[in-house]
Design a protein around this motif. Structure first.
Motif, PDB file in Angstrom:
ATOM      1  N   GLY A  33     -10.140  15.031  -8.960  1.00 42.84           N
ATOM      2  CA  GLY A  33      -8.604  16.716  -8.934  1.00 42.84           C
ATOM      3  C   GLY A  33      -7.438  16.418  -8.714  1.00 42.84           C
ATOM      4  N   VAL A  34      -6.749  15.243  -8.094  1.00 41.00           N
ATOM      5  CA  VAL A  34      -6.125  14.874  -8.021  1.00 41.00           C
ATOM      6  C   VAL A  34      -5.563  14.542  -9.453  1.00 41.00           C
ATOM      7  N   VAL A  35      -6.295  13.403 -10.704  1.00 41.22           N
ATOM      8  CA  VAL A  35      -5.897  13.186 -11.783  1.00 41.22           C
ATOM      9  C   VAL A  35      -4.818  14.824 -12.552  1.00 41.22           C
ATOM     10  N   GLN A  36      -6.433  15.198 -12.179  1.00 41.79           N
ATOM     11  CA  GLN A  36      -6.212  16.470 -12.918  1.00 41.79           C
ATOM     12  C   GLN A  36      -4.593  17.769 -12.441  1.00 41.79           C
ATOM     13  N   LEU A  37      -4.925  17.874 -11.445  1.00 41.09           N
ATOM     14  CA  LEU A  37      -4.094  17.977 -10.730  1.00 41.09           C
ATOM     15  C   LEU A  37      -2.134  17.738 -10.883  1.00 41.09           C
ATOM     16  N   LEU A  38      -1.693  16.594 -11.380  1.00 44.56           N
ATOM     17  CA  LEU A  38      -0.492  15.635 -11.235  1.00 44.56           C
ATOM     18  C   LEU A  38      -0.484  15.944 -12.847  1.00 44.56           C
ATOM     19  N   GLU A  45       0.988  -1.693  -0.017  1.00 43.52           N
ATOM     20  CA  GLU A  45       0.105  -0.050   0.174  1.00 43.52           C
ATOM     21  C   GLU A  45       0.789   1.587  -0.303  1.00 43.52           C
ATOM     22  N   VAL A  46       1.925   1.207   0.949  1.00 46.29           N
ATOM     23  CA  VAL A  46       2.769   2.443   0.773  1.00 46.29           C
ATOM     24  C   VAL A  46       3.684   2.768  -0.873  1.00 46.29           C
ATOM     25  N   GLU A  47       3.856   1.903  -0.964  1.00 48.21           N
ATOM     26  CA  GLU A  47       4.478   1.712  -2.595  1.00 48.21           C
ATOM     27  C   GLU A  47       3.903   2.173  -3.372  1.00 48.21           C
ATOM     28  N   ALA A  48       2.355   1.597  -3.379  1.00 47.65           N
ATOM     29  CA  ALA A  48       1.741   2.408  -4.469  1.00 47.65           C
ATOM     30  C   ALA A  48       1.183   3.537  -4.074  1.00 47.65           C
ATOM     31  N   PHE A  49       1.076   4.037  -2.966  1.00 48.86           N
ATOM     32  CA  PHE A  49       0.638   5.301  -2.542  1.00 48.86           C
ATOM     33  C   PHE A  49       2.092   6.499  -2.423  1.00 48.86           C
ATOM     34  N   ILE A  50       3.296   6.283  -2.486  1.00 50.97           N
ATOM     35  CA  ILE A  50       4.116   6.853  -2.792  1.00 50.97           C
ATOM     36  C   ILE A  50       4.933   6.709  -4.033  1.00 50.97           C
ATOM     37  N   ASN A  51       4.306   5.751  -5.289  1.00 49.16           N
ATOM     38  CA  ASN A  51       4.696   6.159  -6.980  1.00 49.16           C
ATOM     39  C   ASN A  51       3.521   6.122  -7.597  1.00 49.16           C
ATOM     40  N   ILE A  52       3.711   7.369  -8.192  1.00 49.38           N
ATOM     41  CA  ILE A  52       2.580   8.199  -8.689  1.00 49.38           C
ATOM     42  C   ILE A  52       3.089   8.815 -10.200  1.00 49.38           C
ATOM     43  N   ASP A  53       2.641   8.840 -11.669  1.00 55.55           N
ATOM     44  CA  ASP A  53       3.431   9.305 -12.726  1.00 55.55           C
ATOM     45  C   ASP A  53       2.184  10.297 -13.312  1.00 55.55           C
ATOM     46  N   TYR A  54       2.416  10.612 -13.131  1.00 62.55           N
ATOM     47  CA  TYR A  54       1.264  11.519 -14.490  1.00 62.55           C
ATOM     48  C   TYR A  54       1.041  10.774 -15.378  1.00 62.55           C
ATOM     49  N   ILE A  69      -3.306   5.691  -8.964  1.00 65.11           N
ATOM     50  CA  ILE A  69      -4.536   5.876  -7.770  1.00 65.11           C
ATOM     51  C   ILE A  69      -5.110   4.421  -7.726  1.00 65.11           C
ATOM     52  N   ASP A  70      -5.214   3.588  -8.902  1.00 64.24           N
ATOM     53  CA  ASP A  70      -6.019   2.197  -8.654  1.00 64.24           C
ATOM     54  C   ASP A  70      -5.389   1.399  -8.088  1.00 64.24           C
ATOM     55  N   ALA A  71      -4.107   1.463  -7.486  1.00 64.25           N
ATOM     56  CA  ALA A  71      -2.758   0.387  -6.726  1.00 64.25           C
ATOM     57  C   ALA A  71      -3.589   0.676  -5.177  1.00 64.25           C
ATOM     58  N   VAL A  72      -3.483   2.375  -5.288  1.00 67.31           N
ATOM     59  CA  VAL A  72      -3.786   2.795  -3.719  1.00 67.31           C
ATOM     60  C   VAL A  72      -5.403   2.292  -3.272  1.00 67.31           C
ATOM     61  N   ALA A  73      -5.802   2.045  -4.909  1.00 63.61           N
ATOM     62  CA  ALA A  73      -7.093   1.747  -4.172  1.00 63.61           C
ATOM     63  C   ALA A  73      -8.146   0.579  -3.696  1.00 63.61           C
ATOM     64  N   ALA A 107      -2.238   8.326 -13.985  1.00 69.99           N
ATOM     65  CA  ALA A 107      -1.685   8.455 -12.896  1.00 69.99           C
ATOM     66  C   ALA A 107      -2.765   7.698 -12.750  1.00 69.99           C
ATOM     67  N   GLN A 108      -3.577   7.115 -13.957  1.00 63.90           N
ATOM     68  CA  GLN A 108      -5.257   6.518 -12.777  1.00 63.90           C
ATOM     69  C   GLN A 108      -4.590   5.280 -12.675  1.00 63.90           C
ATOM     70  N   ALA A 109      -3.447   4.427 -13.100  1.00 62.18           N
ATOM     71  CA  ALA A 109      -3.662   2.890 -12.697  1.00 62.18           C
ATOM     72  C   ALA A 109      -2.083   2.998 -11.152  1.00 62.18           C
TER      73      ALA A 109
END
Length: 167
Positions: A92-97, A55-64, A71-75, A67-69
């Motif tokens: 809103g996070v996807v747009q911001l990223l 969960e932490v790895e999914a949360f701290i690894n994000i690429d614009y 986010i889906d990993a955390v969810a 981004a949806q992939a």
């Protein structure tokens, strides 16, 4: 009369040996039960740590760029209120990223279970990584996080019910 005494002495020795064998058997059985119990506890501990690390790895690894992939990993590892809050805040996070062209890359340095019972656990994790975005000129900037995760055992899996940053 010496024959009677010899028979009594032999009977007493045989009785003591039988008691010793029974006592030894009970000790062996208890040790076996303890080892099984410890193995089950170790397996639960390992499953909690693995779920928290994922969960932490999914949360701290994000690429614009995907981004949806991220986010889906955390969810996928979330449950309860955390799942609801995370799901409701991601649009809103996807747009911001994408606007900031943010890429966060990191790893778990260490994690430890601080509380564990039958259906809940608390894990502390420390991470290191980098964040690159428009504000940093798309150059990686070091980031270190400490996170506290509360997990619940749901449908045969450990899932994150709360995730928060700690100092």
């Amino acid at each position: 009369m010496t024959r009677v005494r010899l028979d009594i002495a032999l009977f007493a020795v045989a009785l003591l040996l039988a008691c010793a064998v029974v006592f030894g058997g009970v000790l062996v059985y208890k040790e076996h039960q303890n080892r099984e119990s410890e193995a089950v506890a170790q397996a639960r501990y390992g499953a909690v740590l693995a779920a928290a690390r994922d969960e932490v790895e999914a949360f701290i690894n994000i690429d614009y760029r995907d981004a949806q992939a991220s986010i889906d990993a955390v969810a996928e590892g979330a449950t309860g209120e955390f799942a609801e809050q995370y799901d409701s805040s991601t649009e809103g996070v996807v747009q911001l990223l994408e606007q900031n062209q943010s890429v966060m890359d990191g790893e778990v340095l260490s994690a430890g279970v601080v509380d564990l019972d039958g259906d809940s656990a608390t894990v502390l994790a420390s991470t290191k990584g980098t964040v690159a975005n428009k504000a940093s000129g798309n150059k990686p900037v070091a980031r270190y996080f400490r996170l506290k995760l509360d997990l619940q055992y749901v449908d045969g899996e450990w899932r994150t019910s709360n995730l928060e940053f700690v100092s």
